[in-house]
Design an enzyme around this catalytic site. Structure first.
Site, PDB file in Angstrom:
ATOM      1  N   ARG A 240       1.849  83.090 -46.071  1.00 40.89           N
ATOM      2  CA  ARG A 240       0.647  83.123 -46.894  1.00 40.89           C
ATOM      3  C   ARG A 240      -0.416  83.919 -46.165  1.00 40.89           C
ATOM      4  O   ARG A 240      -0.495  83.889 -44.927  1.00 40.89           O
ATOM      5  CB  ARG A 240       0.077  81.715 -47.113  1.00 40.89           C
ATOM      6  CG  ARG A 240       0.729  80.926 -48.235  1.00 40.89           C
ATOM      7  CD  ARG A 240       0.360  81.490 -49.612  1.00 40.89           C
ATOM      8  NE  ARG A 240       0.947  80.739 -50.705  1.00 40.89           N
ATOM      9  CZ  ARG A 240       2.169  80.937 -51.215  1.00 40.89           C
ATOM     10  NH1 ARG A 240       2.961  81.890 -50.754  1.00 40.89           N
ATOM     11  NH2 ARG A 240       2.593  80.200 -52.220  1.00 40.89           N
ATOM     12  N   GLU A 269      -5.710  88.221 -51.074  1.00 40.25           N
ATOM     13  CA  GLU A 269      -4.923  89.092 -51.944  1.00 40.25           C
ATOM     14  C   GLU A 269      -5.275  88.832 -53.423  1.00 40.25           C
ATOM     15  O   GLU A 269      -5.683  87.731 -53.758  1.00 40.25           O
ATOM     16  CB  GLU A 269      -3.413  88.885 -51.686  1.00 40.25           C
ATOM     17  CG  GLU A 269      -2.908  87.491 -52.003  1.00 40.25           C
ATOM     18  CD  GLU A 269      -1.436  87.310 -51.637  1.00 40.25           C
ATOM     19  OE1 GLU A 269      -1.049  87.626 -50.504  1.00 40.25           O
ATOM     20  OE2 GLU A 269      -0.693  86.832 -52.519  1.00 40.25           O
ATOM     21  N   HIS A 287       3.348  90.768 -52.059  1.00 35.64           N
ATOM     22  CA  HIS A 287       3.767  89.374 -52.290  1.00 35.64           C
ATOM     23  C   HIS A 287       5.000  89.317 -53.204  1.00 35.64           C
ATOM     24  O   HIS A 287       4.958  88.741 -54.295  1.00 35.64           O
ATOM     25  CB  HIS A 287       2.606  88.559 -52.881  1.00 35.64           C
ATOM     26  CG  HIS A 287       2.760  87.087 -52.662  1.00 35.64           C
ATOM     27  ND1 HIS A 287       1.702  86.224 -52.474  1.00 35.64           N
ATOM     28  CD2 HIS A 287       3.862  86.290 -52.610  1.00 35.64           C
ATOM     29  CE1 HIS A 287       2.133  84.976 -52.320  1.00 35.64           C
ATOM     30  NE2 HIS A 287       3.463  84.997 -52.410  1.00 35.64           N
TER      31      HIS A 287
HETATM   32  C1  DGY Z   1       6.016  80.944 -53.411  1.00 36.71           C
HETATM   33  O1  DGY Z   1       6.877  80.491 -54.158  1.00 36.71           O
HETATM   34  O2  DGY Z   1       5.247  80.214 -52.779  1.00 36.71           O
HETATM   35  C2  DGY Z   1       5.944  82.420 -53.283  1.00 36.71           C
HETATM   36  O3  DGY Z   1       5.009  82.816 -52.355  1.00 36.71           O
HETATM   37  C3  DGY Z   1       5.671  83.043 -54.636  1.00 36.71           C
HETATM   38  O4  DGY Z   1       4.376  82.750 -55.030  1.00 36.71           O
END
Ligand code: DGY
Length: 328
Positions: A240, A269, A287
């Protein structure tokens, strides 16, 4: 009996919206408008359930606007967009989509590691710009992946998937750090050795971040941590934004304090820190770690399954909290 009212907050697979429509009164967002918090609050005020995608914040303000709301199903394994305590206090069930994306995301972690170590995008940009007119012995020489030391920070299911790929596929020496240590059986399966965070930073040739974003993991990798890494190391973040201090990383890449980075996630982001766009030794992706068609479909279906199971009385399949039942 009138069916529960569900909001699907972002555009997702039409067949999953159609599936939901067989059970619920559904409002969807086929034009994929990014609603402001106020616009989202306006839409949830008469809803019993919401399907979110990880980019909608579910906090006390939204919950206060949604007196009927009983469940929010996130189409993501990460749920840092949820204020879980506020949801629990409001009697709202939260769910996520674990497992279905593990292998796909681990594949991508490895793809980003390889692209970063072997300077794939940097060299492609060079070629596309018409700059390649002669071979030279050190042109885009990167770092080896096979036989090197793979460090993993965060050893949940995705971290374990990356460890298995590294150990069994590339003969890497795998070390990891995590809040809790894996069982001896899992460590043996992943061929991974538990180390302190300091040892991980000091010895990894490739450091992959796969930990959840929480207040504790905010800037877990900043200037002080980067300073402990090898100058030849590569840093990969598929977890993240916010876990890495992007400004500090951009400066470290500019100063060649570490060799390179591969980033799929960013602080704030879809905005990307402008200094990261200026340095060549970073691979940047928007992402997409879980973005294959079958996996994204499985994630959407699991979010829908959670809504269906919750309202037909079976209960959420993959809950992230245990709220006291809210009166209908
Ligand atoms: C998640 O599933 O957490 C991925 O980062 C997609 O958002």
């Amino acid at each position: 009996m009138t069916p529960p009212r569900i909001l699907v907050a972002r555009n997702i697979f039409p067949e999953v919206v159609e599936r939901l429509s067989q059970h619920f009164d559904v409002e969807s967002n086929p034009e994929d408008i990014i609603w402001t918090p106020a616009e989202l609050a306006e839409r949830v005020k008469d809803k019993d359930g919401v399907l979110t995608t990880g980019s909608q914040r579910v906090d006390a303000a939204l919950l206060a606007a949604a007196p009927r709301l009983r469940i929010v199903a996130n189409m993501a394994v990460g749920y840092n967009n949820f204020d879980v305590d506020a949801m629990t206090a409001a009697g709202v069930q939260g769910t996520n989509t674990p497992d279905v994306l593990t292998e796909t995301t681990a594949d991508f972690g490895f793809a980003l590691l390889m692209a970063t170590a072997r300077r794939v995008t940097e060299s492609e940009h060079y070629l596309r710009a018409g700059k390649w007119n002669r071979w030279s012995y050190d042109m885009f020489a990167g770092s080896d992946v096979h036989g090197s030391t793979l460090g993993i920070l965060g050893m949940g299911r995705i971290g374990q998937g990356i460890a298995r790929r590294g150990a069994h596929g590339f003969g890497m020496n795998v070390i990891y750090h995590n809040r809790s240590r894996l069982s001896p059986e899992l460590e043996a399966e992943c061929k991974a050795r538990y180390v302190s965070k300091e040892e991980l930073l000091r010895t990894a040739d490739h450091l992959v971040l796969v930990l959840p974003y929480t207040p504790e993991s905010h800037h877990a990798i900043g200037a002080a941590e980067i300073a402990q890494m090898k100058s030849t190391a590569n840093l990969i973040n598929i977890a993240r934004g916010g876990i890495v201090d992007d400004a500090a990383l951009a400066q470290a890449l500019k100063d060649k304090r570490i060799a390179a980075a591969g980033l799929d996630v960013f602080e704030g982001e879809p905005k990307v820190h402008p200094a990261l766009l200026e340095v060549p030794n970073v691979v940047l992706t928007p992402h997409i770690a879980s973005a294959t068609v079958p996996t994204r479909l499985a994630m959407a279906n699991l979010a829908a399954d959670n809504l269906i199971a919750f309202f037909d009385g079976r209960g959420a399949l993959t809950p992230v909290n245990r709220p006291a039942p809210k009166r209908a």
